[in-house]
Motif scaffolding. Structure first.
Motif, PDB file in Angstrom:
ATOM      1  N   MET A   1       0.824  -1.210   0.000  1.00  0.00           N
ATOM      2  CA  MET A   1       0.000   0.000   0.000  1.00  0.00           C
ATOM      3  C   MET A   1       0.861   1.264   0.000  1.00  0.00           C
ATOM      4  O   MET A   1       0.682   2.130   0.866  1.00  0.00           O
ATOM      5  N   GLN A   2       1.768   1.359  -0.955  1.00  0.00           N
ATOM      6  CA  GLN A   2       2.672   2.507  -0.966  1.00  0.00           C
ATOM      7  C   GLN A   2       1.952   3.827  -1.239  1.00  0.00           C
ATOM      8  O   GLN A   2       2.439   4.899  -0.897  1.00  0.00           O
ATOM      9  N   HIS A   3       0.768   3.726  -1.899  1.00  0.00           N
ATOM     10  CA  HIS A   3       0.030   4.950  -2.237  1.00  0.00           C
ATOM     11  C   HIS A   3      -0.996   5.316  -1.165  1.00  0.00           C
ATOM     12  O   HIS A   3      -1.803   6.206  -1.354  1.00  0.00           O
ATOM     13  N   GLU A   4      -0.968   4.595  -0.051  1.00  0.00           N
ATOM     14  CA  GLU A   4      -1.954   4.856   1.012  1.00  0.00           C
ATOM     15  C   GLU A   4      -1.244   5.364   2.257  1.00  0.00           C
ATOM     16  O   GLU A   4      -1.477   4.879   3.359  1.00  0.00           O
ATOM     17  N   LYS A   5      -0.370   6.333   2.043  1.00  0.00           N
ATOM     18  CA  LYS A   5       0.447   6.834   3.164  1.00  0.00           C
ATOM     19  C   LYS A   5      -0.432   7.395   4.297  1.00  0.00           C
ATOM     20  O   LYS A   5      -0.121   7.241   5.473  1.00  0.00           O
ATOM     21  N   GLU A   6      -1.517   8.039   3.889  1.00  0.00           N
ATOM     22  CA  GLU A   6      -2.389   8.684   4.879  1.00  0.00           C
ATOM     23  C   GLU A   6      -2.955   7.636   5.860  1.00  0.00           C
ATOM     24  O   GLU A   6      -3.000   7.863   7.080  1.00  0.00           O
ATOM     25  N   VAL A   7      -3.327   6.469   5.324  1.00  0.00           N
ATOM     26  CA  VAL A   7      -3.889   5.388   6.152  1.00  0.00           C
ATOM     27  C   VAL A   7      -2.834   4.896   7.150  1.00  0.00           C
ATOM     28  O   VAL A   7      -3.107   4.731   8.352  1.00  0.00           O
ATOM     29  N   LEU A   8      -1.602   4.681   6.628  1.00  0.00           N
ATOM     30  CA  LEU A   8      -0.529   4.164   7.487  1.00  0.00           C
ATOM     31  C   LEU A   8      -0.109   5.209   8.531  1.00  0.00           C
ATOM     32  O   LEU A   8       0.165   4.861   9.678  1.00  0.00           O
ATOM     33  N   THR A   9      -0.097   6.468   8.115  1.00  0.00           N
ATOM     34  CA  THR A   9       0.287   7.527   9.055  1.00  0.00           C
ATOM     35  C   THR A   9      -0.726   7.595  10.199  1.00  0.00           C
ATOM     36  O   THR A   9      -0.357   7.764  11.365  1.00  0.00           O
ATOM     37  N   ARG A  10      -2.006   7.415   9.850  1.00  0.00           N
ATOM     38  CA  ARG A  10      -3.055   7.486  10.874  1.00  0.00           C
ATOM     39  C   ARG A  10      -2.848   6.376  11.921  1.00  0.00           C
ATOM     40  O   ARG A  10      -3.031   6.596  13.116  1.00  0.00           O
ATOM     41  N   ILE A  11      -2.435   5.191  11.434  1.00  0.00           N
ATOM     42  CA  ILE A  11      -2.172   4.063  12.353  1.00  0.00           C
ATOM     43  C   ILE A  11      -1.007   4.430  13.278  1.00  0.00           C
ATOM     44  O   ILE A  11      -1.088   4.247  14.498  1.00  0.00           O
ATOM     45  N   THR A  12       0.076   4.930  12.672  1.00  0.00           N
ATOM     46  CA  THR A  12       1.274   5.256  13.461  1.00  0.00           C
ATOM     47  C   THR A  12       0.968   6.339  14.489  1.00  0.00           C
ATOM     48  O   THR A  12       1.395   6.254  15.640  1.00  0.00           O
ATOM     49  N   GLU A  13       0.170   7.331  14.058  1.00  0.00           N
ATOM     50  CA  GLU A  13      -0.187   8.411  14.996  1.00  0.00           C
ATOM     51  C   GLU A  13      -1.054   7.899  16.147  1.00  0.00           C
ATOM     52  O   GLU A  13      -0.839   8.273  17.302  1.00  0.00           O
ATOM     53  N   ALA A  14      -1.987   7.035  15.789  1.00  0.00           N
ATOM     54  CA  ALA A  14      -2.875   6.483  16.825  1.00  0.00           C
ATOM     55  C   ALA A  14      -2.065   5.645  17.814  1.00  0.00           C
ATOM     56  O   ALA A  14      -2.323   5.658  19.023  1.00  0.00           O
ATOM     57  N   ARG A  15      -1.066   4.932  17.289  1.00  0.00           N
ATOM     58  CA  ARG A  15      -0.216   4.109  18.155  1.00  0.00           C
ATOM     59  C   ARG A  15       0.582   5.008  19.114  1.00  0.00           C
ATOM     60  O   ARG A  15       0.701   4.707  20.312  1.00  0.00           O
ATOM     61  N   SER A  16       1.095   6.105  18.584  1.00  0.00           N
ATOM     62  CA  SER A  16       1.856   7.035  19.432  1.00  0.00           C
ATOM     63  C   SER A  16       0.939   7.670  20.474  1.00  0.00           C
ATOM     64  O   SER A  16       1.327   7.837  21.640  1.00  0.00           O
ATOM     65  N   ALA A  17      -0.305   7.985  20.047  1.00  0.00           N
ATOM     66  CA  ALA A  17      -1.264   8.593  20.986  1.00  0.00           C
ATOM     67  C   ALA A  17      -1.545   7.638  22.132  1.00  0.00           C
ATOM     68  O   ALA A  17      -1.653   8.054  23.291  1.00  0.00           O
ATOM     69  N   TYR A  18      -1.656   6.347  21.813  1.00  0.00           N
ATOM     70  CA  TYR A  18      -1.909   5.356  22.866  1.00  0.00           C
ATOM     71  C   TYR A  18      -0.715   5.287  23.829  1.00  0.00           C
ATOM     72  O   TYR A  18      -0.890   5.228  25.049  1.00  0.00           O
ATOM     73  N   ALA A  19       0.518   5.332  23.263  1.00  0.00           N
ATOM     74  CA  ALA A  19       1.727   5.248  24.104  1.00  0.00           C
ATOM     75  C   ALA A  19       1.802   6.436  25.065  1.00  0.00           C
ATOM     76  O   ALA A  19       2.270   6.302  26.190  1.00  0.00           O
ATOM     77  N   ARG A  20       1.285   7.602  24.617  1.00  0.00           N
ATOM     78  CA  ARG A  20       1.334   8.801  25.457  1.00  0.00           C
ATOM     79  C   ARG A  20       0.189   8.853  26.477  1.00  0.00           C
ATOM     80  O   ARG A  20       0.291   9.525  27.484  1.00  0.00           O
ATOM     81  N   ALA A  21      -0.898   8.133  26.167  1.00  0.00           N
ATOM     82  CA  ALA A  21      -2.111   8.243  26.993  1.00  0.00           C
ATOM     83  C   ALA A  21      -1.878   7.694  28.392  1.00  0.00           C
ATOM     84  O   ALA A  21      -1.218   6.675  28.566  1.00  0.00           O
TER      85      ALA A  21
END
Lengths: 315, 186
Positions: free
Chosen positions: B63-83
């Protein structure tokens, strides 16, 4: 009550004057009353625990105290000994009527249960093994009969257990047979402790290790794992294979590595009932009330009797 | 007669003490049950958190053309780590579920990815964890509800006030999950 003990002790001799039997009955009654009084509070605490513990779904239950409600499924094929019914759990009791000095009473001559055989509990999300050893079973009797026909399977069972049915010459004893059982498919309520069985965890690990070793030793299977075709099995590719093997081992009968039973040192009561939570709570509530108030009244009555005998009360 | 009256008082006193001890222990037990129910959700959230790098590694090749989807996952993962704490973790969990839902929906457009064994296993595993999280959320909310009702009910309210117990927050669904789903027919 403690202050009543002093005059009682001082007049102990008066308690044993003449016929001492009433004194012993009154002391026994006082002890029994106190026992029921405290037991009533214990029952009430258990009732609150049942009320306060939400029912878990089996697929997501956590280790520790759990409350479950589902259908009983057989793990081993069991037959109830008195009725011959197929069941997942049974308990039976055979009593003989005996004549005492004034009253007739029932004395147990044989009893047994299938508590060594676990059964499954299944809800719409999964199944878990229940080990009924040391459980408090709240089941109404499924069979109770006095002097039934003792020919056939029941007679054979009695002979097997060495239960003598004759009292004198050809005269038969008066025997009462009671059986409790849980049938497959019956809805069952369980409050207990979910824990991993140590042996099962080890057995599962060994089985997985064996399968992984066999996979490593098979060049053809290893080549099949190399999905990107770079000539070597990467850590990710190996992880996929390991997960497939874990899933295969779990499908092959290791789904009961978690068992619900009597937890060690948990303080959680272990109940199995064929009624739903509401009915279990209702029964605990009336038992607790009857026990606390009945115990207090019995104790007070017996204490009054003892005080009367030593001449302190209504003397 | 005074002995019997004394005995009645003694029974009433002992009964009242046992009742109060029962109420106290019951409330302590409930308080810890709520904490345990939350900890049991947290275990699963962590398990899902640990599966995500494997999922992202598996899908990024396809899914190289779906960067937005992958970024959302990574951001959500970071948000969980900070929560920290149930409220923030519930928020992070809602974000993560949204991001994963989007990823699995987009994956439908990539037949090669869907055929990948590793992806299938991860999807199955994450879906199973999601189901368990949903069950445990319900369990947690039930535990909190029992606790909140108990501490407001007579006679528990008197003991709860002495113990300074306060109502707990429910694990609420995120705003976007409560919104009606728009269904349009061609």
């Amino acid at each position: 009550m403690a202050s009543a003990a002093l005059p009682l002790a001082a007049n102990w001799g008066a308690l044993l004057e003449g016929d001492a039997r009433p004194t012993f009955y009154l002391l026994a009654g006082l002890g029994a009353g106190l026992f029921f009084f405290f037991k009533g509070f214990r029952t009430w605490r258990h009732m609150r625990l049942i009320q306060d513990t939400p029912t878990s779904r089996i697929r997501s239950m956590a280790l520790g105290r759990v409350e479950l409600y589902g259908q009983a499924v057989e793990k081993a094929e069991l037959t109830a000994p008195l009725t011959g019914a197929a069941c997942v759990y049974y308990r039976y009791q055979i009593e003989e009527e005996v004549q005492g000095n004034k009253h007739r009473s029932w004395r147990t001559v044989d009893s047994g249960s299938s508590s060594a055989w676990p059964f499954y509990l299944e809800d719409d999300t999964g199944r878990v093994a229940v080990d009924p050893r040391e459980a408090t079973l709240e089941l109404p009797p499924d069979y109770r009969e006095i002097n039934p026909d003792l020919t056939g399977a029941l007679g054979n069972f009695l002979a097997e257990r060495g239960v003598d049915t004759h009292s004198f010459f050809v005269f038969r004893k008066k025997l009462r047979f009671t059986e409790w059982h849980i049938s497959p498919g019956e809805h069952v309520y369980v409050l207990g402790v979910a824990q991993e069985r140590g042996g099962m965890v080890h057995e599962r690990r060994v089985r997985i290790a064996e399968k992984l070793a066999a996979l490593k030793a098979d060049p053809e299977a290893m080549a099949h794992l190399d999905s990107d075709g770079d000539g070597s099995v990467s850590a990710e590719e190996w992880d996929v294979a390991r997960r497939l093997i874990v899933a295969e081992v779990e499908r092959a009968g290791f789904d009961d590595r978690v068992v619900v039973g009597k937890g060690e040192h948990s303080g959680t009561p272990f109940y199995i009932s064929d009624r739903d939570e509401k009915a279990v709570v209702k029964e605990h509530l009336w038992k607790a009330r009857a026990s606390v108030f009945g115990g207090a009244v019995l104790s007070l009555f017996c204490l009054g009797g003892l005080l009367h005998r030593v001449g302190i009360l209504w003397g | 007669m005074s002995w019997i009256i004394l005995a009645v008082f003694a029974f009433t006193f002992v009964g009242a003490v046992l009742y109060a001890v029962g109420l106290y222990n019951g409330l302590v037990n409930l308080k810890h049950a709520v904490v345990r129910a939350w900890a049991n959700i947290d275990v699963l959230l962590k398990q899902r958190h640990d599966e995500l790098p494997k999922l992202v590694n598996t899908v990024k090749g396809y899914m190289q053309h779906e960067k937005e989807v992958l970024t959302r996952i990574t951001e959500a993962r970071s948000a969980y780590a900070r929560a920290s704490g149930p409220e923030q973790q519930a928020q992070a969990d809602a974000e993560m579920r949204g991001a994963l839902g989007r990823l699995f929906a987009v994956a439908e457009n990539y037949p090669e990815l869907k055929a990948d064994t590793s992806f299938q296993m991860l999807q199955e595993r994450i879906s199973a964890i999601e189901e368990q999280i949903a069950d445990r959320r319900e369990f947690y909310n039930h535990s909190v509800n029992v606790f909140n009702v108990r501490i407001e009910q007579i006679p528990d309210v008197f003991m709860a006030n002495l113990m300074r117990l306060e109502a707990r927050e429910l694990f609420r669904a995120a705003e976007e999950e409560r919104r009606d789903v728009e269904v349009s027919f061609p």
